[in-house]
Design a protein around this motif. Structure first.
Motif, PDB file in Angstrom:
ATOM      1  N   SER A  74      -8.730   1.007   0.062  1.00 27.82           N
ATOM      2  CA  SER A  74      -7.539   1.847   0.018  1.00 27.82           C
ATOM      3  C   SER A  74      -7.201   2.386   1.397  1.00 27.82           C
ATOM      4  O   SER A  74      -8.088   2.790   2.150  1.00 27.82           O
ATOM      5  CB  SER A  74      -7.756   3.014  -0.941  1.00 27.82           C
ATOM      6  OG  SER A  74      -6.720   3.963  -0.812  1.00 27.82           O
ATOM      7  N   ASP A  75      -5.924   2.442   1.689  1.00 25.88           N
ATOM      8  CA  ASP A  75      -5.476   3.038   2.939  1.00 25.88           C
ATOM      9  C   ASP A  75      -5.506   4.570   2.860  1.00 25.88           C
ATOM     10  O   ASP A  75      -5.395   5.240   3.875  1.00 25.88           O
ATOM     11  CB  ASP A  75      -4.081   2.539   3.311  1.00 25.88           C
ATOM     12  CG  ASP A  75      -3.051   2.742   2.224  1.00 25.88           C
ATOM     13  OD1 ASP A  75      -3.413   2.769   1.036  1.00 25.88           O
ATOM     14  OD2 ASP A  75      -1.851   2.856   2.555  1.00 25.88           O
ATOM     15  N   LEU A  76      -5.676   5.125   1.669  1.00 24.83           N
ATOM     16  CA  LEU A  76      -5.740   6.572   1.493  1.00 24.83           C
ATOM     17  C   LEU A  76      -7.165   7.100   1.498  1.00 24.83           C
ATOM     18  O   LEU A  76      -7.434   8.204   1.950  1.00 24.83           O
ATOM     19  CB  LEU A  76      -5.085   6.980   0.171  1.00 24.83           C
ATOM     20  CG  LEU A  76      -3.624   6.616   0.008  1.00 24.83           C
ATOM     21  CD1 LEU A  76      -3.126   7.070  -1.347  1.00 24.83           C
ATOM     22  CD2 LEU A  76      -2.799   7.228   1.124  1.00 24.83           C
ATOM     23  N   ASP A  77      -8.087   6.321   0.950  1.00 30.52           N
ATOM     24  CA  ASP A  77      -9.487   6.719   0.853  1.00 30.52           C
ATOM     25  C   ASP A  77     -10.325   5.447   0.887  1.00 30.52           C
ATOM     26  O   ASP A  77     -10.409   4.730  -0.110  1.00 30.52           O
ATOM     27  CB  ASP A  77      -9.733   7.489  -0.451  1.00 30.52           C
ATOM     28  CG  ASP A  77     -11.173   7.934  -0.622  1.00 30.52           C
ATOM     29  OD1 ASP A  77     -12.063   7.464   0.129  1.00 30.52           O
ATOM     30  OD2 ASP A  77     -11.418   8.754  -1.523  1.00 30.52           O
ATOM     31  N   SER A 135       0.839  -1.201   0.000  1.00 31.52           N
ATOM     32  CA  SER A 135       0.000   0.000   0.000  1.00 31.52           C
ATOM     33  C   SER A 135       0.869   1.243   0.000  1.00 31.52           C
ATOM     34  O   SER A 135       2.085   1.183   0.225  1.00 31.52           O
ATOM     35  CB  SER A 135      -0.907   0.000   1.234  1.00 31.52           C
ATOM     36  OG  SER A 135      -0.119   0.196   2.404  1.00 31.52           O
ATOM     37  N   LEU A 176      -5.423  12.768  -5.010  1.00 29.92           N
ATOM     38  CA  LEU A 176      -6.487  11.815  -5.344  1.00 29.92           C
ATOM     39  C   LEU A 176      -7.488  12.418  -6.334  1.00 29.92           C
ATOM     40  O   LEU A 176      -8.652  12.015  -6.373  1.00 29.92           O
ATOM     41  CB  LEU A 176      -7.212  11.342  -4.080  1.00 29.92           C
ATOM     42  CG  LEU A 176      -6.413  10.396  -3.187  1.00 29.92           C
ATOM     43  CD1 LEU A 176      -7.173  10.089  -1.898  1.00 29.92           C
ATOM     44  CD2 LEU A 176      -6.065   9.110  -3.914  1.00 29.92           C
ATOM     45  N   THR A 196       0.827   3.498   2.251  1.00 26.70           N
ATOM     46  CA  THR A 196       1.334   3.624   3.618  1.00 26.70           C
ATOM     47  C   THR A 196       2.560   2.738   3.830  1.00 26.70           C
ATOM     48  O   THR A 196       3.542   3.160   4.443  1.00 26.70           O
ATOM     49  CB  THR A 196       0.227   3.268   4.630  1.00 26.70           C
ATOM     50  OG1 THR A 196      -0.888   4.142   4.418  1.00 26.70           O
ATOM     51  CG2 THR A 196       0.719   3.389   6.057  1.00 26.70           C
ATOM     52  N   HIS A 250       6.305  11.364   1.120  1.00 32.22           N
ATOM     53  CA  HIS A 250       5.025  12.011   0.825  1.00 32.22           C
ATOM     54  C   HIS A 250       4.912  12.399  -0.644  1.00 32.22           C
ATOM     55  O   HIS A 250       5.911  12.582  -1.332  1.00 32.22           O
ATOM     56  CB  HIS A 250       4.878  13.293   1.646  1.00 32.22           C
ATOM     57  CG  HIS A 250       4.785  13.080   3.113  1.00 32.22           C
ATOM     58  ND1 HIS A 250       3.704  12.494   3.721  1.00 32.22           N
ATOM     59  CD2 HIS A 250       5.659  13.383   4.101  1.00 32.22           C
ATOM     60  CE1 HIS A 250       3.905  12.446   5.021  1.00 32.22           C
ATOM     61  NE2 HIS A 250       5.083  12.970   5.282  1.00 32.22           N
ATOM     62  N   HIS A 282       5.496   4.309   1.987  1.00 35.64           N
ATOM     63  CA  HIS A 282       5.913   5.625   2.465  1.00 35.64           C
ATOM     64  C   HIS A 282       7.325   5.661   3.068  1.00 35.64           C
ATOM     65  O   HIS A 282       8.083   6.595   2.779  1.00 35.64           O
ATOM     66  CB  HIS A 282       4.893   6.185   3.455  1.00 35.64           C
ATOM     67  CG  HIS A 282       5.239   7.547   3.934  1.00 35.64           C
ATOM     68  ND1 HIS A 282       6.029   7.765   5.033  1.00 35.64           N
ATOM     69  CD2 HIS A 282       4.932   8.765   3.430  1.00 35.64           C
ATOM     70  CE1 HIS A 282       6.191   9.058   5.197  1.00 35.64           C
ATOM     71  NE2 HIS A 282       5.533   9.693   4.241  1.00 35.64           N
ATOM     72  N   THR A 312      -5.381   2.643  -5.671  1.00 33.47           N
ATOM     73  CA  THR A 312      -4.295   3.480  -5.139  1.00 33.47           C
ATOM     74  C   THR A 312      -2.984   2.741  -4.926  1.00 33.47           C
ATOM     75  O   THR A 312      -1.956   3.372  -4.706  1.00 33.47           O
ATOM     76  CB  THR A 312      -4.714   4.162  -3.818  1.00 33.47           C
ATOM     77  OG1 THR A 312      -5.017   3.170  -2.846  1.00 33.47           O
ATOM     78  CG2 THR A 312      -5.910   5.085  -4.031  1.00 33.47           C
TER      79      THR A 312
END
Length: 155
Positions: free
Chosen positions: A134-137, A52, A79, A54, A62, A57, A145
């Motif tokens: 998704s870990d973002l959304d 993912s 996004l 995350t 970022h 990262h 993602t």
């Protein structure tokens, strides 16, 4: 393949990528601020079959620039799915000159930035779907993602 030419705060970007999900948007970003490298499959610490964003990262950092086809290219557009390149035949050819801040230009010069293309079809269904979110959304499936391609930017 990607070529990025930075002069001051302008970056001339060309990206050619194939093997993507057809007829789907693919978010693309410059990431920076950590190791300036791309994760391997071993970064999948929760063992769900995806590395993912995350989990990636610690390797690439970022979002510092969003490679949208039009409009804003800041991290705030990270996004903006409707403004990222589509892959009608499973490939994307992207060309755009974008503005980068001094931090991003320095990260590229210092070998501390990567280009990440997002969006995979892990289950082969022909669409972004699946039970893992998704870990973002969380309104998006992880497939939308998850990183599909990654490469360090080297001047």
């Amino acid at each position: 393949m990607a070529t990025v030419r930075v002069q001051g705060t302008k970056a001339e970007v060309t990206v050619v990528v194939s093997g993507l999900l057809r007829n789907a948007p693919h978010a693309m970003h410059f990431h920076a601020g950590t190791k300036g490298s791309c994760p391997t499959g071993r970064a999948d610490t929760n063992r769900d079959g995806f590395v993912s964003v995350t989990e990636g990262h610690p390797f690439y950092g970022h979002i510092v620039t969003s490679l949208t086809t039009r409009g804003d290219t800041s991290p705030a557009s990270g996004l903006a799915i409707k403004r990222f390149p589509m892959a009608p035949y499973g490939s994307v050819v992207y060309r755009r000159t974008v503005t980068v801040d001094a931090h991003t230009a320095a990260a590229i010069a210092d070998h501390n930035a990567v280009l990440v293309v997002h969006g995979v079809d892990r289950n082969g269904s022909g669409a972004y779907d699946g039970r893992i979110k998704s870990d973002l959304d969380p309104s998006l499936p992880m497939e939308a993602t998850a990183p599909a391609a990654c490469g360090p930017l080297r001047p």
